[in-house]
Write an enzyme that holds these catalytic residues in place. Structure first.
Site, short mmCIF file in Angstrom:
data_model
loop_
_atom_site.label_atom_id
_atom_site.label_comp_id
_atom_site.label_asym_id
_atom_site.label_seq_id
_atom_site.Cartn_x
_atom_site.Cartn_y
_atom_site.Cartn_z
N SER A 133 33.10 65.77 106.73
CA SER A 133 32.64 66.04 107.93
C SER A 133 32.17 67.14 107.31
O SER A 133 33.53 67.95 106.58
CB SER A 133 34.13 66.70 108.76
OG SER A 133 33.52 67.10 110.00
N TYR A 145 42.14 67.90 111.66
CA TYR A 145 40.98 66.71 111.37
C TYR A 145 40.44 67.63 110.02
O TYR A 145 39.82 67.18 109.51
CB TYR A 145 40.31 67.13 112.46
CG TYR A 145 38.93 66.51 112.22
CD1 TYR A 145 38.95 65.01 112.11
CD2 TYR A 145 37.67 66.96 112.39
CE1 TYR A 145 38.24 64.24 112.32
CE2 TYR A 145 36.69 66.56 111.97
CZ TYR A 145 36.68 65.03 111.88
OH TYR A 145 35.43 64.24 111.49
N1 LIG Z 1 30.76 61.16 114.82
C1 LIG Z 1 30.66 62.90 114.43
O1 LIG Z 1 29.99 63.56 115.17
C2 LIG Z 1 31.14 62.52 112.74
C3 LIG Z 1 31.06 63.79 112.27
C4 LIG Z 1 31.26 64.27 110.81
C5 LIG Z 1 32.52 62.98 110.05
N2 LIG Z 1 32.97 61.90 111.28
C6 LIG Z 1 33.36 61.01 110.46
O2 LIG Z 1 32.87 59.79 110.35
C7 LIG Z 1 33.71 59.05 110.35
C8 LIG Z 1 33.11 57.73 111.02
O3 LIG Z 1 33.04 58.32 112.12
P1 LIG Z 1 32.30 57.54 113.59
O4 LIG Z 1 31.54 58.96 114.91
O5 LIG Z 1 31.23 56.22 113.11
O6 LIG Z 1 33.78 57.18 114.50
P2 LIG Z 1 33.41 55.62 115.32
O7 LIG Z 1 32.14 55.28 116.43
O8 LIG Z 1 34.57 55.70 117.17
O9 LIG Z 1 34.42 54.57 114.32
C9 LIG Z 1 35.11 54.95 114.23
C10 LIG Z 1 35.99 54.02 112.83
O10 LIG Z 1 36.51 53.98 112.57
C11 LIG Z 1 37.80 53.16 112.48
N3 LIG Z 1 39.06 53.01 112.30
C12 LIG Z 1 40.00 53.59 113.06
N4 LIG Z 1 41.39 53.89 113.10
C13 LIG Z 1 41.64 53.29 112.30
C14 LIG Z 1 42.84 52.45 111.59
N5 LIG Z 1 43.75 53.03 112.08
N6 LIG Z 1 42.56 50.87 110.80
C15 LIG Z 1 41.06 50.40 110.73
N7 LIG Z 1 40.23 51.56 110.87
C16 LIG Z 1 40.20 52.56 111.65
C17 LIG Z 1 37.23 51.88 114.05
O11 LIG Z 1 37.74 50.98 113.64
P3 LIG Z 1 38.23 50.46 115.19
O12 LIG Z 1 37.27 50.72 116.42
O13 LIG Z 1 37.50 48.74 115.23
O14 LIG Z 1 39.22 50.75 115.82
C18 LIG Z 1 35.38 52.47 114.11
O15 LIG Z 1 35.04 51.17 112.87
C19 LIG Z 1 34.81 59.65 110.53
O16 LIG Z 1 35.32 59.31 109.48
C20 LIG Z 1 34.84 60.45 110.92
O17 LIG Z 1 35.72 61.58 111.00
C21 LIG Z 1 32.24 62.07 112.42
#
Ligand SMILES: NC(=O)c1ccc[n+]([C@@H]2O[C@H](COP(=O)([O-])OP(=O)(O)OC[C@H]3O[C@@H](n4cnc5c(N)ncnc54)[C@H](OP(=O)(O)O)[C@@H]3O)[C@@H](O)[C@H]2O)c1
Length: 241
Positions: A133, A145
């Site tokens: 990120s 984070y």
């Molecule tokens: N959204 C943003 O603004 C943003 C910005 C920068 C970076 N990121 C990074 O992008 C990545 C994806 O985030 P996203 O925004 O797509 O979030 P999201 O829609 O909430 O998806 C998160 C994913 O991680 C899985 N997960 C969480 N805890 C887990 C665990 N203990 N074991 C197995 N799977 C787990 C969830 O599985 P389930 O839902 O099936 O539990 C889900 O598939 C993350 O690493 C986040 O830090 C996000």
């Protein structure tokens, strides 16, 4: 070292939602056989119905869940670490359990999974992607984070010194996913991205063998400034962020 994706096998963690689900779809469209890892079986089944590929429901922070993912990942050419959780607020109110949960999902799980399959991945001249990120540069109110995301970035940088392995780190700004829902976001920049935009940039980054992919691309400027002129970066960060 770029990778041609047609006919390859890929495993994506966090594939039941957001950026991971969009990445699984993008990889399938590029001709990969994809293993989709998530926890929520219903959402995982919905994504898999759209993308094709195999669903693997697993909790990455418990040993038996991680073991099953390691077994599946031993056969892949491309490993994408996308699973992650966030936490924002007053650092003093963050519990030890919350710190441990964040570290377990965002840092320990990708480190353990990568380490377990590293020999096979290098033998196949494979590629590993870490979704970090822009928070890796440090963010007020998201200190832990930010530390986990800086941790995977440094882990990726260290892996880059190994032969036979492609390594890409993706550093997105704000992305419209369940992770981001409910957060207060009153900045005009960076604009909030669609997960598909991040997925497309991630896949291009793998195909072109990019070390780091910032999304949007201009976020590379503050990150590079931090390395080149840390005093100027800190003054600007205090003023704007
Ligand atoms: N959204 C943003 O603004 C943003 C910005 C920068 C970076 N990121 C990074 O992008 C990545 C994806 O985030 P996203 O925004 O797509 O979030 P999201 O829609 O909430 O998806 C998160 C994913 O991680 C899985 N997960 C969480 N805890 C887990 C665990 N203990 N074991 C197995 N799977 C787990 C969830 O599985 P389930 O839902 O099936 O539990 C889900 O598939 C993350 O690493 C986040 O830090 C996000």
């Amino acid at each position: 070292m770029g990778m041609t994706l047609r006919g390859r096998t890929a495993l994506v963690t966090g594939a039941s939602s957001g950026i991971g689900a969009a990445t699984a779809a993008e990889l399938a469209a590029a001709g990969c056989q994809v293993v989709l890892v998530g926890r929520d079986q219903r959402r995982l089944a919905q994504v898999t119905a759209r993308t094709g590929g195999l669903a693997l429901a697993a909790e990455l922070t418990d040993a038996s869940g991680l073991d099953r993912v390691v077994t599946a990942a031993r056969r892949v050419d491309l490993l994408v670490h996308c699973a992650g959780i966030g936490w924002s607020g007053d650092l003093a109110s963050m519990s030890a359990e919350q710190v441990e949960a964040l570290t377990a999902v965002n840092l320990t799980a990708p480190v353990l999974l990568t380490s377990a399959v590293l020999p096979e991945l290098r033998r196949r001249r494979g590629h590993v992607v870490f979704v970090s990120s822009i928070a890796a540069v440090g963010v007020r109110g998201e200190e832990v984070y930010a530390a986990t995301k800086a941790g995977v970035r440094a882990f990726a940088e260290s892996l880059r010194r190994l032969d036979g392995l492609g390594v890409t780190t993706v550093l997105p700004g704000a992305v419209r996913t369940p992770f981001f829902a409910g957060r207060r976001y009153d900045r005009r920049f960076p604009r909030v991205l669609a997960p598909e935009e991040v997925a497309a940039a991630l896949v291009r980054g793998v195909q072109r063998g990019r070390a780091e992919v910032f999304v949007p691309g201009w976020l590379a400027v503050p990150a590079r400034l931090q390395g080149a002129l840390p005093g100027v970066f800190r003054a600007l960060a205090r003023r704007f962020g």
